[in-house]
Design a protein around this motif. Structure first.
Motif, PDB file in Angstrom:
ATOM      1  N   ASN A  85     -35.204   5.943  12.807  1.00 39.39           N
ATOM      2  CA  ASN A  85     -34.302   5.271  13.735  1.00 39.39           C
ATOM      3  C   ASN A  85     -33.008   4.926  12.989  1.00 39.39           C
ATOM      4  OD1 ASN A  85     -32.924   3.352  15.223  1.00 39.39           O
ATOM      5  ND2 ASN A  85     -34.661   1.966  15.435  1.00 39.39           N
ATOM      6  N   THR A 111     -35.607  16.773  15.604  1.00 39.50           N
ATOM      7  CA  THR A 111     -35.871  16.386  16.994  1.00 39.50           C
ATOM      8  C   THR A 111     -36.975  15.358  17.124  1.00 39.50           C
ATOM      9  OG1 THR A 111     -35.103  18.527  17.811  1.00 39.50           O
ATOM     10  CG2 THR A 111     -36.628  17.295  19.224  1.00 39.50           C
ATOM     11  N   GLN A 112     -38.141  15.643  16.559  1.00 35.21           N
ATOM     12  CA  GLN A 112     -39.322  14.810  16.796  1.00 35.21           C
ATOM     13  C   GLN A 112     -39.345  13.533  15.965  1.00 35.21           C
ATOM     14  OE1 GLN A 112     -39.148  17.567  14.968  1.00 35.21           O
ATOM     15  NE2 GLN A 112     -41.024  18.033  13.866  1.00 35.21           N
ATOM     16  N   TYR A 113     -38.418  13.371  15.067  1.00 27.25           N
ATOM     17  CA  TYR A 113     -38.371  12.175  14.234  1.00 27.25           C
ATOM     18  C   TYR A 113     -37.114  11.362  14.536  1.00 27.25           C
ATOM     19  CZ  TYR A 113     -42.060  14.564  11.656  1.00 27.25           C
ATOM     20  OH  TYR A 113     -43.219  15.204  11.319  1.00 27.25           O
ATOM     21  N   ASP A 116     -35.515  11.586  18.258  1.00 24.88           N
ATOM     22  CA  ASP A 116     -36.361  10.859  19.205  1.00 24.88           C
ATOM     23  C   ASP A 116     -36.236   9.348  19.023  1.00 24.88           C
ATOM     24  OD1 ASP A 116     -39.058   9.386  19.694  1.00 24.88           O
ATOM     25  OD2 ASP A 116     -39.263  11.186  20.909  1.00 24.88           O
ATOM     26  N   SER A 117     -36.478   8.862  17.820  1.00 23.98           N
ATOM     27  CA  SER A 117     -36.499   7.411  17.616  1.00 23.98           C
ATOM     28  C   SER A 117     -35.119   6.786  17.807  1.00 23.98           C
ATOM     29  CB  SER A 117     -37.084   7.053  16.250  1.00 23.98           C
ATOM     30  OG  SER A 117     -36.314   7.600  15.222  1.00 23.98           O
ATOM     31  N   CYS A 119     -32.684   7.896  19.913  1.00 25.42           N
ATOM     32  CA  CYS A 119     -32.401   7.844  21.359  1.00 25.42           C
ATOM     33  C   CYS A 119     -33.091   6.645  21.997  1.00 25.42           C
ATOM     34  CB  CYS A 119     -32.878   9.124  22.053  1.00 25.42           C
ATOM     35  SG  CYS A 119     -31.796  10.535  21.817  1.00 25.42           S
ATOM     36  N   ARG A 120     -34.356   6.470  21.667  1.00 29.09           N
ATOM     37  CA  ARG A 120     -35.121   5.353  22.244  1.00 29.09           C
ATOM     38  C   ARG A 120     -34.514   4.012  21.833  1.00 29.09           C
ATOM     39  NH1 ARG A 120     -40.736   7.122  23.647  1.00 29.09           N
ATOM     40  NH2 ARG A 120     -40.781   9.365  23.298  1.00 29.09           N
ATOM     41  N   HIS A 153     -39.192  17.451  23.865  1.00 25.93           N
ATOM     42  CA  HIS A 153     -38.432  16.213  23.700  1.00 25.93           C
ATOM     43  C   HIS A 153     -37.303  16.099  24.721  1.00 25.93           C
ATOM     44  CE1 HIS A 153     -40.841  15.598  20.174  1.00 25.93           C
ATOM     45  NE2 HIS A 153     -40.377  14.367  20.147  1.00 25.93           N
ATOM     46  N   ASN A 154     -36.671  17.197  25.063  1.00 25.69           N
ATOM     47  CA  ASN A 154     -35.666  17.143  26.130  1.00 25.69           C
ATOM     48  C   ASN A 154     -36.305  16.651  27.422  1.00 25.69           C
ATOM     49  OD1 ASN A 154     -33.492  17.924  24.566  1.00 25.69           O
ATOM     50  ND2 ASN A 154     -33.527  20.051  25.231  1.00 25.69           N
ATOM     51  N   THR A 156     -39.135  14.925  27.760  1.00 21.32           N
ATOM     52  CA  THR A 156     -39.691  13.577  27.615  1.00 21.32           C
ATOM     53  C   THR A 156     -38.600  12.508  27.556  1.00 21.32           C
ATOM     54  OG1 THR A 156     -41.596  14.453  26.431  1.00 21.32           O
ATOM     55  CG2 THR A 156     -41.146  12.108  26.154  1.00 21.32           C
ATOM     56  N   LEU A 157     -37.569  12.745  26.776  1.00 24.38           N
ATOM     57  CA  LEU A 157     -36.531  11.736  26.574  1.00 24.38           C
ATOM     58  C   LEU A 157     -35.569  11.641  27.760  1.00 24.38           C
ATOM     59  CD1 LEU A 157     -35.715  12.436  22.821  1.00 24.38           C
ATOM     60  CD2 LEU A 157     -36.950  10.455  23.745  1.00 24.38           C
TER      61      LEU A 157
END
Length: 177
Positions: A85, A111-113, A116-117, A119-120, A153-154, A156-157
């Motif tokens: 993050n 992308t997955q690390y 993702d974190s 964006c959230r 991820h596209n 999901t996010l």
């Protein structure tokens, strides 16, 4: 106002043994977004991931340097992060608020690390998080191909955690009221 955030486009990931999927296209996309950001007067933040002492990406390692393919002009804010993050234990949130950014456009790796974190976290902090759909990548894993990780991820996010926008459709210009 939106700021551009580029995550971990550094030598160890771009030129490492695990080749990122569509890396050349990603670099072209991110460079294009930096041109758009500069034209609009938007701030650009470049994150470098630094690992613990003794790791291949410890502080001072050449693997943590920004990939030379990224067209920097010296007007970017480059900062180090130690967690996926980009907001965790950094001054990113304060710097975004100081420049008047209400939104952050997220690009980069992996992308997955970190993508993702970040964006959230951006959404949780009250920023309008925008993920550039074709502006992030990763490498294949033992479980999944990179192309599928990006697509997952596209899907999901996009929506609950960020707006998903293709690079070509994104503009840093705010619409005139």
């Amino acid at each position: 106002m939106y700021a551009l955030l580029v995550l971990d486009i550094q030598v160890g990931l771009v030129h490492g043994p695990e080749k990122p999927w569509r890396c050349e296209a990603l670099l072209e996309t991110v460079n294009g977004l930096m041109v758009k950001a500069r034209s609009a007067g938007a701030a650009i933040f470049i994150a470098r991931h630094i690992g613990p002492a003794g790791s291949p990406i410890e502080s001072g390692s050449p693997l943590t340097e920004i990939a030379p393919e990224l067209m920097l002009q010296g007007d970017e804010t480059v900062f180090e992060k130690h967690r996926p993050n980009a907001f965790a234990s950094t001054e990113l949130e304060a710097r975004l608020r100081a420049c008047g950014a209400t939104g952050v456009v997220v690009t980069g790796m992996k992308t997955q690390y970190c993508v993702d974190s970040t964006c959230r976290a951006a959404r949780d902090l009250g920023f309008d998080a925008v993920l550039i759909a074709d502006g992030h990548t990763c490498s294949d894993t033992a479980q999944m191909r990179a192309e599928d990780i990006v697509a997952h991820h596209n899907a999901t996010l996009g929506g609950p955690f960020c707006r998903l926008v293709p690079a070509q459709a994104w503009s840093f210009q705010l619409p005139v009221a």
